[in-house]
Design a protein around this motif. Structure first.
Motif, mmCIF file in Angstrom:
data_model
loop_
_atom_site.group_PDB
_atom_site.id
_atom_site.type_symbol
_atom_site.label_atom_id
_atom_site.label_comp_id
_atom_site.label_asym_id
_atom_site.label_seq_id
_atom_site.Cartn_x
_atom_site.Cartn_y
_atom_site.Cartn_z
ATOM 1 N N ILE A 89 0.838 -1.206 0.000
ATOM 2 C CA ILE A 89 0.000 0.000 0.000
ATOM 3 C C ILE A 89 0.873 1.256 0.000
ATOM 4 O O ILE A 89 0.591 2.240 -0.702
ATOM 5 N N LEU A 90 1.928 1.244 0.796
ATOM 6 C CA LEU A 90 2.817 2.406 0.881
ATOM 7 C C LEU A 90 3.543 2.639 -0.439
ATOM 8 O O LEU A 90 3.776 3.788 -0.829
ATOM 9 N N GLU A 91 3.913 1.569 -1.136
ATOM 10 C CA GLU A 91 4.569 1.721 -2.433
ATOM 11 C C GLU A 91 3.633 2.387 -3.434
ATOM 12 O O GLU A 91 4.054 3.214 -4.246
ATOM 13 N N GLU A 92 2.343 2.013 -3.377
ATOM 14 C CA GLU A 92 1.364 2.625 -4.283
ATOM 15 C C GLU A 92 1.154 4.098 -3.952
ATOM 16 O O GLU A 92 0.944 4.918 -4.850
ATOM 17 N N ALA A 93 1.240 4.421 -2.660
ATOM 18 C CA ALA A 93 0.984 5.798 -2.236
ATOM 19 C C ALA A 93 2.207 6.697 -2.356
ATOM 20 O O ALA A 93 2.097 7.861 -2.752
ATOM 21 N N GLU A 97 10.871 3.601 -3.026
ATOM 22 C CA GLU A 97 11.956 4.096 -2.170
ATOM 23 C C GLU A 97 11.411 4.670 -0.861
ATOM 24 O O GLU A 97 11.923 4.404 0.218
ATOM 25 N N ARG A 98 10.358 5.458 -0.981
ATOM 26 C CA ARG A 98 9.763 6.071 0.213
ATOM 27 C C ARG A 98 9.163 4.997 1.122
ATOM 28 O O ARG A 98 9.298 5.055 2.348
ATOM 29 N N ALA A 99 8.492 4.015 0.535
ATOM 30 C CA ALA A 99 7.879 2.949 1.320
ATOM 31 C C ALA A 99 8.932 2.184 2.102
ATOM 32 O O ALA A 99 8.746 1.871 3.289
ATOM 33 N N LYS A 100 10.051 1.901 1.452
ATOM 34 C CA LYS A 100 11.134 1.181 2.113
ATOM 35 C C LYS A 100 11.688 2.001 3.277
ATOM 36 O O LYS A 100 11.957 1.473 4.366
ATOM 37 N N PHE A 101 11.831 3.308 3.047
ATOM 38 C CA PHE A 101 12.343 4.213 4.075
ATOM 39 C C PHE A 101 11.417 4.225 5.294
ATOM 40 O O PHE A 101 11.866 4.138 6.445
#
Length: 342
Positions: A89-93, A97-101
């Motif tokens: 979900i975070l990768e889609e949003a 890179e941001r989701a991993k962080f």
């Protein structure tokens, strides 16, 4: 103070971001967070940042809150569907890179619904909510801290107080998805109630309020650090703070009111190592018999650990501040005059 014209989100240190978040959350929550940070040097740096970040630009505040919100959002997603679900979900949003962080730096705590209201002024919030449906008001109050909800309901019009109270009592579980949507609507609709407090940001008043709630040893250590870095700032903060020795500034009736709330053991411990002026202030506001018993307790107690004395003093200061907050006593502030009304 920082030159806020030169401050940008990308150049902010982690401690500055934490300080900004704590300013937004308010003194009560900030104190609890600081108490649970094990790194003393980090605590000192954060408190310096809180005092220095005066009037944070709204765009920077928004970016800091958005970053921390992403952590809380990730925590919520993990609890609902696990780590893989949250990452997807975070990768889609936010992108891979941001989701991993976010996942890597995720704090385990979750944000409670309507948490953004917990530091708003109860009277102002009640004024804003009073025209809403009682069921909606009850939903908001049910998720706030009990003391905050009590303050709000006491400021609601009498004709709807009982209705809201009954709705709270009858309330059962709320669908998480519905709750989330309601929270978004409420936060947007009443953002001015919250933003008004945020715009005042930090500064020495906020830091003084936080330090007034910490234990004496932490307070002493932080103040010494501040004095080493900025003596003028430290003096201004100290002027705003109430420490145990300031009990001599209270009028006799206030001291007597405080003593009714304090256990004899705590008084005896707190007076260990204090000056004669403080002790005399306490003794003269007790009955002759109670005063004699207290002196005997202090004598028979013998040597005590400094930590115990500090804890007792912190307990009494907390009682004094609580009584001041309810208007039962008045603490005289240096340089502040208050007119008397006959």
């Amino acid at each position: 103070m920082y030159n806020l014209e030169d401050l940008t989100f990308s150049r902010m240190t982690n401690s500055q971001k934490v300080a900004t978040l704590l300013i937004a959350l308010g003194p009560g929550t900030a104190t609890e967070v600081l108490r649970n940070i094990p790194d003393e040097e980090l605590i000192e740096q954060i408190t310096v940042d809180i005092a220095s970040l005066n009037k944070i630009p709204k765009e920077i505040l928004d970016e800091v809150l958005e970053e921390f919100y992403s952590y809380f959002q990730a925590s919520n997603l993990i609890s609902r569907g696990g780590l893989d679900y949250a990452k997807k979900i975070l990768e889609e949003a936010y992108g891979e890179e941001r989701a991993k962080f976010v996942i890597e730096r995720l704090a385990s705590s979750r944000n409670n619904p309507f948490q953004f209201f917990n530091e708003a002024d109860p009277a102002q919030l009640a004024s804003s909510l009073q025209h809403e449906n009682p069921q909606l008001i009850a939903l908001v109050l049910a998720y706030l801290k009990p003391d905050k909800a009590a303050g709000i309901i006491s400021h609601l019009p009498e004709k709807i107080q009982s209705t809201v109270a009954i709705k709270i009592a009858e309330m059962d579980r709320t669908n998480p998805e519905i709750l989330k949507e309601v929270e978004k609507i409420i936060e947007t609709k009443f953002s001015s109630v919250v933003v008004q407090d945020f715009s005042k940001a930090g500064g020495i008043e906020v830091l003084a309020d936080i330090l007034n709630r910490t234990d004496r040893s932490s307070e002493k250590r932080i103040m010494e650090s501040l004095e080493n870095q900025d003596i003028d700032m430290a003096e201004k903060i100290r002027e705003l703070m109430f420490v145990f020795e300031d009990i001599i500034k209270l009028d006799d009736r206030s001291v007597q009111r405080v003593l009714r709330e304090v256990e004899t053991k705590d008084i005896a411990l707190a007076l260990k190592g204090t000056g004669d002026e403080v002790k005399e202030k306490i003794f003269v506001n007790m009955s002759e018999r109670a005063s004699a018993m207290l002196k005997d307790d202090m004598e028979y107690m013998g040597p005590v650990r400094a930590k115990e004395v500090q804890e007792a003093q912190t307990t009494i200061v907390a009682i004094i501040r609580a009584l001041e907050a309810t208007g039962e006593i008045v603490i005289a502030r240096e340089g502040v005059e208050d007119d008397l009304i006959e």
